[in-house]
Design an enzyme around this catalytic site. Structure first.
Site, PDB file in Angstrom:
ATOM      1  N   ASP A  13       0.807  -1.189   0.016  1.00  0.00           N
ATOM      2  CA  ASP A  13       0.192  -0.317   0.132  1.00  0.00           C
ATOM      3  C   ASP A  13       1.025   1.675  -0.068  1.00  0.00           C
ATOM      4  O   ASP A  13       1.866   1.442   0.830  1.00  0.00           O
ATOM      5  CB  ASP A  13      -1.323  -0.308   0.878  1.00  0.00           C
ATOM      6  N   TYR A 229       1.505   0.077  15.068  1.00  0.00           N
ATOM      7  CA  TYR A 229       0.201   0.001  13.768  1.00  0.00           C
ATOM      8  C   TYR A 229       0.235   1.257  12.261  1.00  0.00           C
ATOM      9  O   TYR A 229       0.558   1.900  12.801  1.00  0.00           O
ATOM     10  CB  TYR A 229      -0.980   0.590  14.398  1.00  0.00           C
ATOM     11  N   LYS A 232      -3.140  -2.456   7.708  1.00  0.00           N
ATOM     12  CA  LYS A 232      -3.143  -4.040   7.706  1.00  0.00           C
ATOM     13  C   LYS A 232      -2.488  -4.599   7.007  1.00  0.00           C
ATOM     14  O   LYS A 232      -2.167  -4.146   6.399  1.00  0.00           O
ATOM     15  CB  LYS A 232      -4.191  -4.763   7.684  1.00  0.00           C
TER      16      LYS A 232
HETATM   17  C1  F6R Z   1      -7.433  -0.651   7.768  1.00  0.00           C
HETATM   18  C2  F6R Z   1      -7.280   0.971   7.296  1.00  0.00           C
HETATM   19  C3  F6R Z   1      -8.214   1.600   8.027  1.00  0.00           C
HETATM   20  C4  F6R Z   1      -7.411   3.078   8.704  1.00  0.00           C
HETATM   21  C5  F6R Z   1      -8.777   4.823   8.941  1.00  0.00           C
HETATM   22  C6  F6R Z   1      -8.076   5.232   9.784  1.00  0.00           C
HETATM   23  O1  F6R Z   1      -6.041  -1.491   7.824  1.00  0.00           O
HETATM   24  O2  F6R Z   1      -5.835   0.965   6.950  1.00  0.00           O
HETATM   25  O3  F6R Z   1      -9.195   1.485   8.385  1.00  0.00           O
HETATM   26  O4  F6R Z   1      -6.961   2.770   9.913  1.00  0.00           O
HETATM   27  O5  F6R Z   1      -8.501   4.880   7.448  1.00  0.00           O
HETATM   28  O6  F6R Z   1      -6.946   6.101   9.185  1.00  0.00           O
HETATM   29  P1  F6R Z   1      -5.910   7.194   9.492  1.00  0.00           P
HETATM   30  O7  F6R Z   1      -5.670   7.064  11.012  1.00  0.00           O
HETATM   31  O8  F6R Z   1      -4.476   7.629   8.597  1.00  0.00           O
HETATM   32  O9  F6R Z   1      -6.779   7.971   9.360  1.00  0.00           O
HETATM   33 MG    MG Z   2      -4.133   1.986   3.227  1.00  0.00          MG
HETATM   34 MG    MG Z   3      -4.927  -2.409   1.764  1.00  0.00          MG
END
Ligand code: F6R
Ligand code: MG
Ligand code: MG
Length: 367
Positions: A13, A229, A232
């Site tokens: 990603d 984190y 994923k």
């Molecule tokens: C799951 C994922 C998204 C982000 C969510 C918050 O793998 O990547 O669910 O965790 O959109 O993202 P931020 O913290 O970057 O605003």
């Molecule tokens: Mg992403």
């Molecule tokens: Mg992804």
């Protein structure tokens, strides 16, 4: 060896459009152009570029074997140049999965997900590449178990002489960095002791009893690599089909039962894994439900004949509908388990930062 072909699937990603929901066309175009150059230079035999949600998926064939520096370097450079475009377009999370600035010869442990197998092509070589978004590396355990060990799923385990001996499973403990092998069906109960715990034990590969590679997966866990984190893992996997291996329909059948996987919003929830066509691999509701796509190819001396978009089939409509029903039911739990992951898994999300602020407010219970 020239008569062997390597199939490499490497993904990352490097920026989402919009948010974490999909991939921008310009990134796909850049990756295609770069891999096209590599094909002209005869580094690659063939390639296919696609996306699953916000993940850029590079599918390549070559004669260089698994874990090859040139191939890994090539993909790393593509992820870097796509990151540059993602930065220019101010896409979301540009460079998210490139966890290091310095490439060290192998993309493993640096963020990207990797599944590679070297094989001697049979007279006809059907393979299916599975790619998932908004879920974790253990998501393949249940479907691989069903494909290669469950006679209620794979009729060939009973009916076909070529499958009746069963398969050999390689399982990794991704926390302790150890591995163990099991024979199915004789050691099924031992196998299930571990692979039911998908966050830690992962089926890395499956082999036929005569040692031929049947399936391989990516087991990279981003949170364990980064120590925090960073989204994923969004795993990939390769499965050979027909003949000595389960039929195409037996390989796809496990996905009719939408099993519950880790991922979904903020990588912090359980939700059903929805089998979809490439066009529908754009998780938008609560950053989910988690998606899986399946591209089928016939290999022809390394050429990737295809793809066929295997879940683009009304045969999976009911599974998708069931996913939506399950997702509704899970969502109603809001921040409560078992929609939200249990605390030991939340350790790898952003929740501990919030908990830290509250730690001094806890008092001892009165005697
Ligand atoms: C799951 C994922 C998204 C982000 C969510 C918050 O793998 O990547 O669910 O965790 O959109 O993202 P931020 O913290 O970057 O605003
Ligand atoms: Mg992403
Ligand atoms: Mg992804």
């Amino acid at each position: 060896m020239e008569d062997k072909i390597t199939l490499s699937v490497i993904k990352a990603d490097v920026g989402g459009f919009v948010g974490h929901s999909a991939m921008h066309e310009e990134l796909l175009d850049e990756a295609k152009a770069r891999l096209g150059d590599a094909q002209k230079e005869e580094i690659l035999v063939d390639f296919h570029v696609t996306a699953c949600g916000d993940d850029l998926e590079l599918i390549m064939t070559h004669h260089k074997g698994v874990d090859n520096n040139n191939i890994h370097q090539l993909t790393w450079e593509i992820f870097e140049s796509c990151t540059e475009i993602a930065r220019q377009l101010k896409l979301y999370g540009a460079g998210q999965d490139l966890l290091s600035d310095a490439f060290s010869g192998n993309v493993k442990g640096m963020g990207p997900g990797v599944a590679e197998m070297e094989l001697k092509e049979r007279e006809a070589e059907p393979v299916i590449i599975f790619m998932a978004d908004k879920t974790s590396a253990g998501a393949w355990n249940l479907p691989l178990y069903k494909m290669f060990a469950d006679p209620f799923n794979t009729a060939g385990l009973i009916i076909a002489p070529s499958l009746h001996a069963g398969f050999h499973f390689e399982v990794h403990d991704v926390k302790e960095q150890k591995r163990i092998f099991f024979n199915a069906p004789d050691e099924l109960y031992d196998l299930l002791v571990f692979i039911g715990a998908m966050g830690r034990y992962m089926i890395k590969a499956v082999y036929s009893k005569n040692g031929n590679i049947a399936a391989v997966t990516s087991t990279q866990r981003l949170a364990l690599i980064a120590g925090k984190y960073v989204g994923k893992d969004d795993p990939v996997g390769i499965v050979r089909c027909q003949g000595d291996f389960p039929a195409v329909g037996e390989v796809l059948e496990p996905f009719t039962m939408p099993h519950i996987v880790e991922g979904f919003m903020r990588g912090s929830h359980y939700g059903p894994l929805m089998p979809v066509s490439v066009n529908q691999a754009t998780p938008s509701r609560f950053d989910g439900p988690p998606r899986v796509i399946a591209l089928g190819f016939q290999l022809a001396n390394g050429r990737l004949i295809g793809p066929r978009d295997m879940f683009d089939d009304p045969g999976f409509d009911e599974s998708r509908r069931m996913c939506n029903i399950l997702a509704d039911q899970m969502r109603r739990h809001g921040p409560f388990e078992p929609h939200r992951l249990p605390m030991e898994e939340m350790e790898y999300t952003t929740l501990p930062q919030v908990m830290k602020k509250l730690q001094d407010r806890w008092e001892k219970l009165p005697e």
